[in-house]
Design an enzyme around this catalytic site. Structure first.
Site, PDB file in Angstrom:
ATOM      1  N   ARG A   1     -10.154  -2.240  15.824  1.00  0.00           N
ATOM      2  CA  ARG A   1      -9.963  -1.947  14.318  1.00  0.00           C
ATOM      3  C   ARG A   1     -11.138  -3.106  13.476  1.00  0.00           C
ATOM      4  O   ARG A   1     -11.934  -3.158  14.384  1.00  0.00           O
ATOM      5  CB  ARG A   1      -8.650  -2.204  13.729  1.00  0.00           C
ATOM      6  CG  ARG A   1      -8.253  -0.829  12.541  1.00  0.00           C
ATOM      7  CD  ARG A   1      -7.525  -0.393  11.551  1.00  0.00           C
ATOM      8  NE  ARG A   1      -7.609  -1.831  11.195  1.00  0.00           N
ATOM      9  CZ  ARG A   1      -6.198  -1.853   9.972  1.00  0.00           C
ATOM     10  NH1 ARG A   1      -5.447  -0.769  10.052  1.00  0.00           N
ATOM     11  NH2 ARG A   1      -6.051  -2.673   9.794  1.00  0.00           N
TER      12      ARG A   1
ATOM     13  N   LYS B   1       0.927  -1.025   0.179  1.00  0.00           N
ATOM     14  CA  LYS B   1       0.077  -0.240  -0.498  1.00  0.00           C
ATOM     15  C   LYS B   1       0.599   1.048   0.012  1.00  0.00           C
ATOM     16  O   LYS B   1       0.320   2.260  -0.450  1.00  0.00           O
ATOM     17  CB  LYS B   1      -0.741  -0.094   1.030  1.00  0.00           C
ATOM     18  CG  LYS B   1      -0.343   0.229   2.437  1.00  0.00           C
ATOM     19  CD  LYS B   1      -1.856  -0.376   3.507  1.00  0.00           C
ATOM     20  CE  LYS B   1      -1.114  -0.734   4.768  1.00  0.00           C
ATOM     21  NZ  LYS B   1      -2.318  -0.772   5.782  1.00  0.00           N
TER      22      LYS B   1
END
Ligand SMILES: *Cc1c(COP(=O)(O)O)cnc(C)c1O
Length: 360
Positions: A135, A36
């Site tokens: 998360r 990413k």
């Protein structure tokens, strides 16, 4: 060469990847290379694949599409993993370009199934479990019921389970949470009479747990998804360099557009600056101030590390203000910085920062 630019040393990235792949394979762990921070760079993706990662992981389907459509058989045939839960609005691309996705919502998984049927493809799911960092992830007590719902969906197969720690709250991967994940894999296998291919223990924050823990790992964790450790050679819990890895595969180069001796302390009444922060100014007399043509639009200033003799004084959208303690910089001079993960992400994403591949 164009400035500002990011100089990327692929040999160093290869070395880091190969080292981690080798060391982790001794612990029974394979590596998903997380791209990413590379914005779908085919050069970087190919380097990771050549160095032995089993798959490529990215949080953005756009990056996966870019890599999938890049030239070369290696990328075309690579296993691509979407490591962020798919958006409902993107399931078509997810099924089309990714082989595997990390999931936490049954609604999304059902939609992936419908889309996979349409496209006559098989899509694999890694079910993410919440183990304390708060998360993504389903609660551990919901795992069996969720697998029950997934298991019979057409064109969907359960590749495995995973967890993600440290990113949001800094919860460290340890013997306890890793054992918990491993036990959940046992539970699924026993309840449903199947074998999970992948038990993915986490990200670069798992490196210490995976490499330093001397007791033989009795867990079934067989995969880590690594970005920062590969690209920057450091682990994110204490931001320590990992032994034997390069921490300087990326260098940012920016150009001086103004250089003048100026007072170190502004004159006038001090209110908010362009981005809200007002740092206290100490009068250190006249300093060698220079402006570099790069700014907050392109980099996370807090994540830049200049060379000795250069200090960052401040930044706005398009200006980075530095002080040079040794010599006065000249207009046109190039100034280099090392970057942390956050600065790297921003720099690769800025259309104003060019990318140049260099070798050792
Ligand atoms: C970003 C990310 C990773 C990789 O994290 P690093 O700290 O760069 O290794 C792994 N898994 C998930 C789900 C991520 O979002």
């Amino acid at each position: 060469m164009p400035t500002p630019r990011l100089e990327i040393n692929l040999d160093k990235i290869y070395h880091n990847t190969h080292e981690l792949v080798t060391r982790l394979s001794e612990r029974g762990i394979c590596v998903t290379g997380v791209t990413k921070a590379a914005l779908g760079s085919a050069e970087i993706a190919n380097t990771l694949l050549r160095a032995g990662v089993v798959s490529l992981g990215d949080s953005r389907i756009e990056n996966i599409k870019t890599m999938r459509l890049a030239k070369g058989a290696l990328l075309k045939n690579a296993t691509m993993v979407l490591i962020r839960s798919p958006m409902l609005s993107q399931v078509k691309d997810v099924v089309n370009y990714a082989d595997i996705s990390l999931n936490t919502e049954i609604r999304v998984i059902k939609q992936l199934s419908i889309e996979a049927c349409k496209q006559r493809r098989e899509h694999r799911i890694i079910l993410m479990v919440e183990l304390g960092d708060l998360r993504e992830g389903i609660m551990p007590e919901d795992v069996v019921a969720t697998v029950h719902e997934i298991i019979d969906l057409p064109n969907i197969s359960l590749e495995g389970i995973g967890t993600n720690l440290a990113c949001r709250s800094g919860v460290a991967p340890d013997v306890n949470n890793m054992a918990a994940l491993s036990k959940l894999s046992d539970l699924i296998e026993a309840t449903f009479g199947l074998t999970l291919n992948t038990v993915s223990g986490g990200n670069s924050a798992n490196i210490q747990w995976a490499l330093n823990d001397n007791e033989i790992h009795s867990t079934h964790i067989n995969n880590l998804r690594l970005g920062e450790a590969i690209l920057l050679g450091c682990e994110p819990l204490q931001r320590q360099a990992i032994d034997g890895l390069h921490t300087d595969a990326f260098t940012l180069v920016a150009e001086v557009i103004e250089s003048k001796p100026k007072p170190s302390k502004p004159t006038g009444q001090i209110e908010q600056s362009a981005f809200g922060q007002t740092s206290p100014f100490v009068d250190r007399g006249i300093v060698n101030q220079a402006i570099l043509a790069i700014g907050i639009q392109d980099i996370d200033v807090d994540g830049l590390r200049p060379k000795l003799g250069i200090k960052i004084l401040g930044a706005s959208s398009d200006h980075l203000i530095v002080e040079s303690s040794e010599r006065e910089l000249s207009v046109g001079d190039e100034v280099t910085f090392q970057l942390n993960y956050s600065a790297l992400l921003r720099a690769t994403t800025s259309p104003f920062v060019s990318t140049v591949f260099i070798s050792t």
